[in-house]
Design an enzyme around this catalytic site. Structure first.
Site, PDB file in Angstrom:
ATOM      1  N   GLU A 190      49.883   8.087 -54.742  1.00 42.99           N
ATOM      2  CA  GLU A 190      50.767   7.778 -53.604  1.00 42.99           C
ATOM      3  C   GLU A 190      50.129   8.180 -52.288  1.00 42.99           C
ATOM      4  O   GLU A 190      50.189   7.447 -51.312  1.00 42.99           O
ATOM      5  CB  GLU A 190      52.112   8.490 -53.777  1.00 42.99           C
ATOM      6  CG  GLU A 190      53.230   7.917 -52.902  1.00 42.99           C
ATOM      7  CD  GLU A 190      53.246   8.441 -51.474  1.00 42.99           C
ATOM      8  OE1 GLU A 190      53.868   7.792 -50.621  1.00 42.99           O
ATOM      9  OE2 GLU A 190      52.630   9.496 -51.193  1.00 42.99           O
ATOM     10  N   HIS A 239      18.496  10.567 -26.032  1.00 43.88           N
ATOM     11  CA  HIS A 239      18.490  11.692 -25.095  1.00 43.88           C
ATOM     12  C   HIS A 239      19.458  11.342 -23.967  1.00 43.88           C
ATOM     13  O   HIS A 239      19.322  10.296 -23.330  1.00 43.88           O
ATOM     14  CB  HIS A 239      17.069  11.880 -24.546  1.00 43.88           C
ATOM     15  CG  HIS A 239      16.928  13.115 -23.724  1.00 43.88           C
ATOM     16  ND1 HIS A 239      17.477  13.251 -22.468  1.00 43.88           N
ATOM     17  CD2 HIS A 239      16.302  14.295 -23.990  1.00 43.88           C
ATOM     18  CE1 HIS A 239      17.198  14.439 -21.988  1.00 43.88           C
ATOM     19  NE2 HIS A 239      16.479  15.108 -22.893  1.00 43.88           N
ATOM     20  N   ASP A 293      50.356  13.465 -57.296  1.00 43.03           N
ATOM     21  CA  ASP A 293      49.185  13.779 -56.466  1.00 43.03           C
ATOM     22  C   ASP A 293      49.653  14.431 -55.175  1.00 43.03           C
ATOM     23  O   ASP A 293      50.808  14.276 -54.763  1.00 43.03           O
ATOM     24  CB  ASP A 293      48.351  12.518 -56.165  1.00 43.03           C
ATOM     25  CG  ASP A 293      49.099  11.480 -55.333  1.00 43.03           C
ATOM     26  OD1 ASP A 293      50.317  11.295 -55.536  1.00 43.03           O
ATOM     27  OD2 ASP A 293      48.464  10.845 -54.458  1.00 43.03           O
ATOM     28  N   THR A 335      22.276  17.525 -26.325  1.00 40.41           N
ATOM     29  CA  THR A 335      22.447  16.494 -25.314  1.00 40.41           C
ATOM     30  C   THR A 335      22.056  15.126 -25.855  1.00 40.41           C
ATOM     31  O   THR A 335      20.876  14.790 -25.922  1.00 40.41           O
ATOM     32  CB  THR A 335      21.599  16.837 -24.078  1.00 40.41           C
ATOM     33  OG1 THR A 335      20.298  17.229 -24.531  1.00 40.41           O
ATOM     34  CG2 THR A 335      22.219  17.974 -23.287  1.00 40.41           C
TER      35      THR A 335
HETATM   36  N1  BES Z   1      56.878  11.612 -49.307  1.00 43.39           N
HETATM   37  C1  BES Z   1      56.099  11.043 -48.257  1.00 43.39           C
HETATM   38  C2  BES Z   1      56.858  10.066 -47.405  1.00 43.39           C
HETATM   39  C3  BES Z   1      58.072  10.595 -46.693  1.00 43.39           C
HETATM   40  C4  BES Z   1      58.180  11.907 -46.270  1.00 43.39           C
HETATM   41  C5  BES Z   1      59.092   9.742 -46.427  1.00 43.39           C
HETATM   42  C6  BES Z   1      59.311  12.350 -45.628  1.00 43.39           C
HETATM   43  C7  BES Z   1      60.207  10.182 -45.761  1.00 43.39           C
HETATM   44  C8  BES Z   1      60.324  11.486 -45.370  1.00 43.39           C
HETATM   45  C9  BES Z   1      54.883  10.369 -48.876  1.00 43.39           C
HETATM   46  O1  BES Z   1      54.260  11.167 -49.846  1.00 43.39           O
HETATM   47  C10 BES Z   1      53.865  10.108 -47.820  1.00 43.39           C
HETATM   48  O2  BES Z   1      53.329  11.055 -47.311  1.00 43.39           O
HETATM   49  N2  BES Z   1      53.580   8.845 -47.523  1.00 43.39           N
HETATM   50  C11 BES Z   1      52.514   8.497 -46.641  1.00 43.39           C
HETATM   51  C12 BES Z   1      52.082   7.080 -46.860  1.00 43.39           C
HETATM   52  C13 BES Z   1      50.923   6.903 -47.790  1.00 43.39           C
HETATM   53  C14 BES Z   1      50.520   5.455 -47.844  1.00 43.39           C
HETATM   54  C15 BES Z   1      49.765   7.780 -47.477  1.00 43.39           C
HETATM   55  C16 BES Z   1      52.944   8.601 -45.212  1.00 43.39           C
HETATM   56  O3  BES Z   1      54.113   8.394 -44.875  1.00 43.39           O
HETATM   57  O4  BES Z   1      52.060   8.907 -44.414  1.00 43.39           O
HETATM   58 MN    MN Z   2      55.614  12.002 -51.104  1.00 44.83          MN
HETATM   59 MN    MN Z   3      52.971  12.660 -48.758  1.00 44.52          MN
END
Ligand code: BES
Ligand code: MN
Ligand code: MN
Length: 457
Positions: A153, A213, A89, A315
């Site tokens: 994820e 308002h 995803d 407003t």
């Molecule tokens: N692949 C990332 C996490 C990541 C990126 C770890 C770069 C270390 C270095 C992962 O897909 C991600 O984006 N995780 C989310 C958490 C999730 C619960 C939405 C994040 O870190 O925001």
């Molecule tokens: Mn990722």
């Molecule tokens: Mn990510």
């Protein structure tokens, strides 16, 4: 192996890219229900590629959310098993107007692939499918392999915990191999040994029972947006220290030696600021930029809205205001505990003139893994072999909440063998992934299998 592996990559380069491109064209946005069908399409696509590469028992397994792709190759039940985890995803593409090329039409420019999911995580996930194909074709698979590729994820893996709980026997393995993180630079390989945890909440502040308002009522009735702004700005003090009582209580402080060692990680603050077009950084007093993102927690607004945001001026005193707030956690903070501390505190600082509601959205535990285990050593040797340099162990500020859960539920360590770069713009417009990184990943993974099975003997 070296010769046939390099030949495989060279001879198949066009196909390795075009297959990934087909996957990238499927807009598998897990957060948006409009793309539910595309989630299945992406899962089916990966399934077929695993089948073609020679995997057995390949299935697209439905969950209450998006499906999990599972597949395996058990060459000998006595041999160790590597469980490959990845996610197909992707984040939504917006703001789409900021993309230079269409988000779901992958485009190569100067040896860099642009498109949503190129780095996070389709490009890195597909590395494993193609490394597996190579190992199968060339009799180079030296241990068992299982694939668990999820589609949730980016929305906090709400159904994977249930899936893992239900399928412990099926998922039995000795190590989890994940490519979903970054390295320092293409000529400075590194392996991730730490991820931050996450607590993500939404808050709602309600003032009067309807938009009013702003002339008739302004100055006399609480404006929930004004109040929300005051409340969130009080969550950090002048040193960018978080003010929620108890927030830091369980934070593991690193020793001076550990901090000194971290300080050796190659990092240029100047380049960092230049790449982001900022004149200064901003963070918790007393810590370096790397420490701020790797070993210290933080609190951020991810979105804030309410009232009138259309053309021109209207407003009103709005009835409601909202914000999405994330807190990145470090060992040994607990997601559930932090969510509770936040809620209590946020409710306690709300004036009587408004009502507040705090809804935890998702989260997960931080993850750290040692460097003196054979799983890490195998990964380190593999990178050293293909990059010509021993990788540096690093931590990252991002989160993959499911890593800590795997350790708890399956009792095994995860190796974060990532091939992205910090500058790949994941979650941003113009996300990209180097052709070099993609191919280097396909080259490196078979060595991990080789060294891991040798060391495990
Ligand atoms: N692949 C990332 C996490 C990541 C990126 C770890 C770069 C270390 C270095 C992962 O897909 C991600 O984006 N995780 C989310 C958490 C999730 C619960 C939405 C994040 O870190 O925001
Ligand atoms: Mn990722
Ligand atoms: Mn990510």
């Amino acid at each position: 192996m070296e010769k046939i592996l390099n030949k495989f990559i060279e001879e198949n380069k066009e196909r390795l890219l075009s297959e990934l491109f087909e996957l990238l064209r499927i807009p598998s946005i897990s957060a948006d229900p409009n793309y539910k069908n595309d989630m299945f399409k992406a899962a089916e696509y990966i399934k077929n590629k695993l089948v073609n590469a020679g995997a057995d028992n390949v299935e697209v397994i439905p969950t209450d959310g998006h499906p999990v792709v599972y597949g395996e190759k058990i060459i000998d039940p006595e041999l160790p098993t590597v469980l490959v985890y990845g996610h197909y995803d992707v984040q939504p593409a917006d703001p789409i107007e900021l993309w230079n090329t269409p988000a779901f039409e992958p485009t190569i420019k100067d040896d860099i692939i642009y498109g949503r999911g190129t780095c996070d995580d389709k490009g890195q996930l597909y590395i494993h499918v193609k490394a597996f194909e190579f190992m199968m074709k060339n009799n180079a698979l030296t241990c068992n392999v299982k694939f668990m590729l999820e589609g949730e994820e980016e929305i906090g893996s709400p159904n994977l915990e249930i899936f893992v709980g239900k399928n412990k026997e099926k998922l039995k393995a000795d190590v989890i191999l994940v490519s979903d993180t970054d390295m320092i630079a293409n000529n400075i390989p590194s392996i991730n040994v730490g991820l931050r945890g996450l607590t993500y909440v939404q808050v709602e502040v309600t003032g009067p029972n309807r938009d009013l308002h702003s002339g008739m009522y302004g100055g006399a009735v609480a404006n929930p947006i004004n109040i929300l702004c005051k409340m969130v700005s009080s969550l950090t003090d002048e040193n960018n220290h978080i003010t929620i009582p108890g927030f830091y209580e369980k934070v593991l402080e690193l020793t001076n030696e550990e901090r000194a060692e971290m300080g050796l990680t190659p990092f240029s603050l100047e380049e960092y600021m230049k790449e982001l077009n900022i004149e200064d950084v901003c963070g918790e007093k007393g810590y370096t930029t790397l420490e701020r993102t790797n070993i210290r927690p933080c609190l951020d607004l991810n979105g804030i809205w309410g009232g009138y945001t259309g053309e021109g001026a209207k407003t009103i005193i709005p009835s409601k205001a909202y914000a999405k707030i994330s807190m990145r956690l470090v060992p040994h903070q607990e997601n559930a505990e932090i969510a509770e501390l936040f809620q209590k505190h946020f409710e306690s600082i709300a004036p009587k003139s408004v009502k507040v509601k705090v809804t935890p959205l998702h989260g997960g535990q931080p993850y750290v893994s040692p460097t003196n285990i054979i799983e890490y050593i195998a990964a380190s040797k593999a990178m050293e072999k293909t990059f010509g340099k021993k990788p540096i162990p690093t931590r990252s500020g991002g989160s993959i909440p499911i890593m800590a859960l795997f350790e708890k539920e399956l009792g095994i360590k995860s190796i974060l063998l990532g091939f992205g770069l910090e500058t790949d713009a994941i979650h941003s417009p113009n996300e990209h992934f180097g052709v070099f990184n993609y191919l280097k990943g396909i080259e490196t993974v078979p060595y991990f299998f080789k060294y891991y099975s040798e060391l495990k003997k």
